[in-house]
Design a protein around this motif. Structure first.
Motif, PDB file in Angstrom:
ATOM      1  N   GLY A 193       0.788  -1.225   0.000  1.00  0.00           N
ATOM      2  CA  GLY A 193       0.000   0.000   0.000  1.00  0.00           C
ATOM      3  C   GLY A 193       0.822   1.278   0.000  1.00  0.00           C
ATOM      4  O   GLY A 193       0.509   2.233   0.715  1.00  0.00           O
ATOM      5  N   ILE A 194       1.851   1.342  -0.839  1.00  0.00           N
ATOM      6  CA  ILE A 194       2.768   2.479  -0.838  1.00  0.00           C
ATOM      7  C   ILE A 194       2.113   3.703  -1.463  1.00  0.00           C
ATOM      8  O   ILE A 194       1.603   3.657  -2.588  1.00  0.00           O
ATOM      9  CB  ILE A 194       4.072   2.143  -1.581  1.00  0.00           C
ATOM     10  N   GLY A 195       2.141   4.809  -0.727  1.00  0.00           N
ATOM     11  CA  GLY A 195       1.661   6.086  -1.230  1.00  0.00           C
ATOM     12  C   GLY A 195       2.730   7.148  -1.053  1.00  0.00           C
ATOM     13  O   GLY A 195       3.357   7.242   0.000  1.00  0.00           O
ATOM     14  N   VAL A 205       0.273   1.372  -3.980  1.00  0.00           N
ATOM     15  CA  VAL A 205       1.008   0.388  -4.788  1.00  0.00           C
ATOM     16  C   VAL A 205       1.513  -0.752  -3.910  1.00  0.00           C
ATOM     17  O   VAL A 205       2.172  -0.524  -2.891  1.00  0.00           O
ATOM     18  CB  VAL A 205       2.194   1.046  -5.518  1.00  0.00           C
ATOM     19  N   SER A 206       1.210  -1.972  -4.307  1.00  0.00           N
ATOM     20  CA  SER A 206       1.686  -3.157  -3.603  1.00  0.00           C
ATOM     21  C   SER A 206       2.320  -4.113  -4.601  1.00  0.00           C
ATOM     22  O   SER A 206       1.832  -4.270  -5.728  1.00  0.00           O
ATOM     23  CB  SER A 206       0.528  -3.873  -2.887  1.00  0.00           C
ATOM     24  N   LEU A 207       3.419  -4.732  -4.195  1.00  0.00           N
ATOM     25  CA  LEU A 207       4.025  -5.801  -4.984  1.00  0.00           C
ATOM     26  C   LEU A 207       4.896  -6.638  -4.065  1.00  0.00           C
ATOM     27  O   LEU A 207       5.330  -6.191  -3.008  1.00  0.00           O
ATOM     28  CB  LEU A 207       4.832  -5.267  -6.170  1.00  0.00           C
ATOM     29  N   ALA A 208       5.144  -7.868  -4.477  1.00  0.00           N
ATOM     30  CA  ALA A 208       6.004  -8.785  -3.726  1.00  0.00           C
ATOM     31  C   ALA A 208       7.009  -9.397  -4.676  1.00  0.00           C
ATOM     32  O   ALA A 208       6.685  -9.725  -5.819  1.00  0.00           O
ATOM     33  CB  ALA A 208       5.167  -9.868  -3.043  1.00  0.00           C
ATOM     34  N   LEU A 209       8.237  -9.551  -4.202  1.00  0.00           N
ATOM     35  CA  LEU A 209       9.322 -10.084  -5.012  1.00  0.00           C
ATOM     36  C   LEU A 209       9.938 -11.262  -4.270  1.00  0.00           C
ATOM     37  O   LEU A 209      10.311 -11.135  -3.102  1.00  0.00           O
ATOM     38  CB  LEU A 209      10.372  -8.991  -5.245  1.00  0.00           C
ATOM     39  N   ARG A 246      13.517   7.767  -0.260  1.00  0.00           N
ATOM     40  CA  ARG A 246      12.340   8.562   0.081  1.00  0.00           C
ATOM     41  C   ARG A 246      11.421   7.719   0.962  1.00  0.00           C
ATOM     42  O   ARG A 246      11.058   6.597   0.587  1.00  0.00           O
ATOM     43  CB  ARG A 246      11.595   9.000  -1.178  1.00  0.00           C
ATOM     44  N   ARG A 247      11.056   8.268   2.103  1.00  0.00           N
ATOM     45  CA  ARG A 247      10.129   7.562   2.984  1.00  0.00           C
ATOM     46  C   ARG A 247       8.707   7.750   2.470  1.00  0.00           C
ATOM     47  O   ARG A 247       8.262   8.888   2.240  1.00  0.00           O
ATOM     48  CB  ARG A 247      10.237   8.087   4.414  1.00  0.00           C
ATOM     49  N   PRO A 248       7.963   6.678   2.268  1.00  0.00           N
ATOM     50  CA  PRO A 248       6.603   6.823   1.745  1.00  0.00           C
ATOM     51  C   PRO A 248       5.691   7.511   2.755  1.00  0.00           C
ATOM     52  O   PRO A 248       5.890   7.400   3.973  1.00  0.00           O
ATOM     53  CB  PRO A 248       6.168   5.374   1.488  1.00  0.00           C
ATOM     54  N   ASP A 249       4.687   8.204   2.253  1.00  0.00           N
ATOM     55  CA  ASP A 249       3.699   8.832   3.117  1.00  0.00           C
ATOM     56  C   ASP A 249       2.716   7.806   3.670  1.00  0.00           C
ATOM     57  O   ASP A 249       2.122   8.012   4.733  1.00  0.00           O
ATOM     58  CB  ASP A 249       2.933   9.908   2.333  1.00  0.00           C
ATOM     59  N   GLU A 250       2.561   6.717   2.934  1.00  0.00           N
ATOM     60  CA  GLU A 250       1.659   5.647   3.356  1.00  0.00           C
ATOM     61  C   GLU A 250       2.287   4.306   3.010  1.00  0.00           C
ATOM     62  O   GLU A 250       3.089   4.202   2.081  1.00  0.00           O
ATOM     63  CB  GLU A 250       0.301   5.763   2.633  1.00  0.00           C
ATOM     64  N   GLY A 251       1.914   3.270   3.769  1.00  0.00           N
ATOM     65  CA  GLY A 251       2.331   1.920   3.446  1.00  0.00           C
ATOM     66  C   GLY A 251       3.602   1.477   4.152  1.00  0.00           C
ATOM     67  O   GLY A 251       4.221   2.228   4.922  1.00  0.00           O
ATOM     68  N   ARG A 252       4.002   0.238   3.852  1.00  0.00           N
ATOM     69  CA  ARG A 252       5.157  -0.371   4.504  1.00  0.00           C
ATOM     70  C   ARG A 252       6.051  -1.051   3.476  1.00  0.00           C
ATOM     71  O   ARG A 252       5.582  -1.546   2.444  1.00  0.00           O
ATOM     72  CB  ARG A 252       4.714  -1.415   5.528  1.00  0.00           C
TER      73      ARG A 252
END
Length: 291
Positions: free
Chosen positions: A19-21, A33-37, A64-70
Motif C-alpha cells: 500500500g505504498i503512497g 502500490v503493492s508488490l512482492a518479489l 524517500r520515505r513513503p507517506d503511506e504503506g510499509r
C-alpha cells in the motif's frame, strides 16, 4: 522464451511493498502500490514516463520515505530504515544516471563497495599495514576481479571509471552493486546507452544472478523487448497505480496496457506517446507495439 524462473523453492517474499503512497504537494506520485518479489525472481516494472517507477524505487531503497504503506525486507518492516542499512542487509540499487566514483579505478569502485565491513584494528592497523588488513584487502581485490570477469569487464580494472563509455560504465555500476552478493537488486534502466552486444551480456548476467545465486531482481527499463524477454512477471504502473500484473504474454495482451503504454489494439496511435526521455515523439511506445 521468457525470463528466468519465477521463484526458487522458497516462495516467501524477500521484498514486499504494501500500500505504498507518495505525495509531492498535491500530486499523488504513488497511490496504494503493492508488490512482492521472491528469491530468484526477475520482475519487470514498466509504464509511461511519470507513472511512478523511479519514485517506487526511491521508496523501496530508502531514499524517500513513503507517506503511506510499509516496506518489508525478509519479513522485517524496514520502512524507516536508511538506504545504507538496507544496502548492508542485501538490497542494492543502480540508477538512471550513473553514480560511479569517476576518479577511482574500476577495480577500486568494487573494493569500496566492500570496505564497510572493515578489517579490525581501526586507523592504527591501516597506518601500520597490519597483516589482517592486508588479508582483507587481498580478499576484496580477488572478489572484485572475479566479479569483473563475470560481468565481461576483465582487463579494465585499472581504468578510471569516469573515462568509460556509457555501456561499460553501466556494467561497472552493476558489478559494484553485486560486489557482495545481494538478496535484492533494483535496476533502473540498466540497458540505457548499451549496444546490442552489451545488452545481450547484461541479460546473461542478470539471469545468472537470479537463477544461480537466487537474487531477486526488480527491473525498470524502457526497452520493453528486453523486459519481456528477461522477466517472469511484469508489473505495469500508470499514474501512480498498478494498471496490470502478470506474465509478459498476459501483460502484452492486456487492452488497458496497450492503450496506456504499448499502443492500441487497433494499431492506431497510443493514448500517451511518451518516449524514454520524456519527449513526445512516441518512439518507445511505437517500437514496443511493433515488437
Amino acid at each position: 522464451m521468457n525470463g528466468s524462473t519465477a521463484a526458487t523453492e522458497d516462495d516467501t517474499p524477500v521484498l514486499e511493498a504494501v500500500g505504498i503512497g507518495v505525495r509531492f504537494g498535491g500530486v499523488r506520485a504513488l497511490d496504494g502500490v503493492s508488490l512482492a518479489l521472491r528469491p530468484g525472481e526477475v520482475c519487470g516494472l514498466i509504464g509511461p514516463n511519470g507513472a511512478g517507477k523511479t519514485t517506487l524505487f526511491d521508496a523501496l531503497s530508502g531514499i524517500r520515505r513513503p507517506d503511506e504503506g510499509r516496506i518489508l525486507l525478509d519479513g522485517t518492516d524496514v520502512t524507516r530504515r536508511s538506504p545504507v542499512w538496507r544496502a548492508r542487509h542485501g538490497m542494492r540499487r543502480t540508477f538512471q544516471r550513473q553514480q560511479l566514483f569517476g576518479q577511482l579505478t574500476v577495480a577500486d569502485n568494487l573494493v569500496v563497495a566492500q570496505e564497510w565491513r572493515g578489517g579490525g584494528g581501526g586507523l592504527v592497523a591501516d597506518l601500520l599495514s597490519a597483516p589482517t588488513r592486508r588479508t582483507h584487502e587481498k580478499g576484496r581485490r580477488e572478489r572484485a576481479e572475479a566479479v569483473l570477469r563475470s560481468c565481461g569487464l576483465d582487463g579494465i580494472g585499472g581504468a578510471y571509471a569516469g573515462a568509460l563509455p556509457v555501456g561499460q560504465a553501466r556494467m561497472v555500476e552493476l558489478a559494484r552493486a553485486v560486489a557482495e552478493p545481494p538478496r535484492v537488486l533494483l535496476l533502473d534502466e540498466p540497458a540505457s546507452g548499451m549496444t546490442d552486444d552489451e545488452i545481450g551480456h547484461l541479460l546473461s548476467v542478470i539471469r545468472y544472478l537470479s537463477v544461480e545465486e537466487g537474487c531477486a531482481v526488480l527491473l525498470v527499463e524502457h526497452n520493453v523487448a528486453f523486459v519481456m524477454k528477461l522477466s517472469a512477471r511484469v508489473v505495469v504502473l500508470d499514474l501512480g497505480h498498478v494498471l496490470a500484473e502478470g506474465t509478459p504474454a498476459e501483460v502484452h495482451a492486456d487492452p488497458k496496457v496497450r492503450d496506456a503504454y504499448l499502443g492500441t489494439v487497433s494499431g492506431q496511435s497510443p493514448a500517451r506517446t511518451v518516449g524514454p526521455r520524456g519527449d513526445s515523439s512516441g518512439q518507445e511506445c511505437n517500437t514496443a507495439r511493433d515488437r
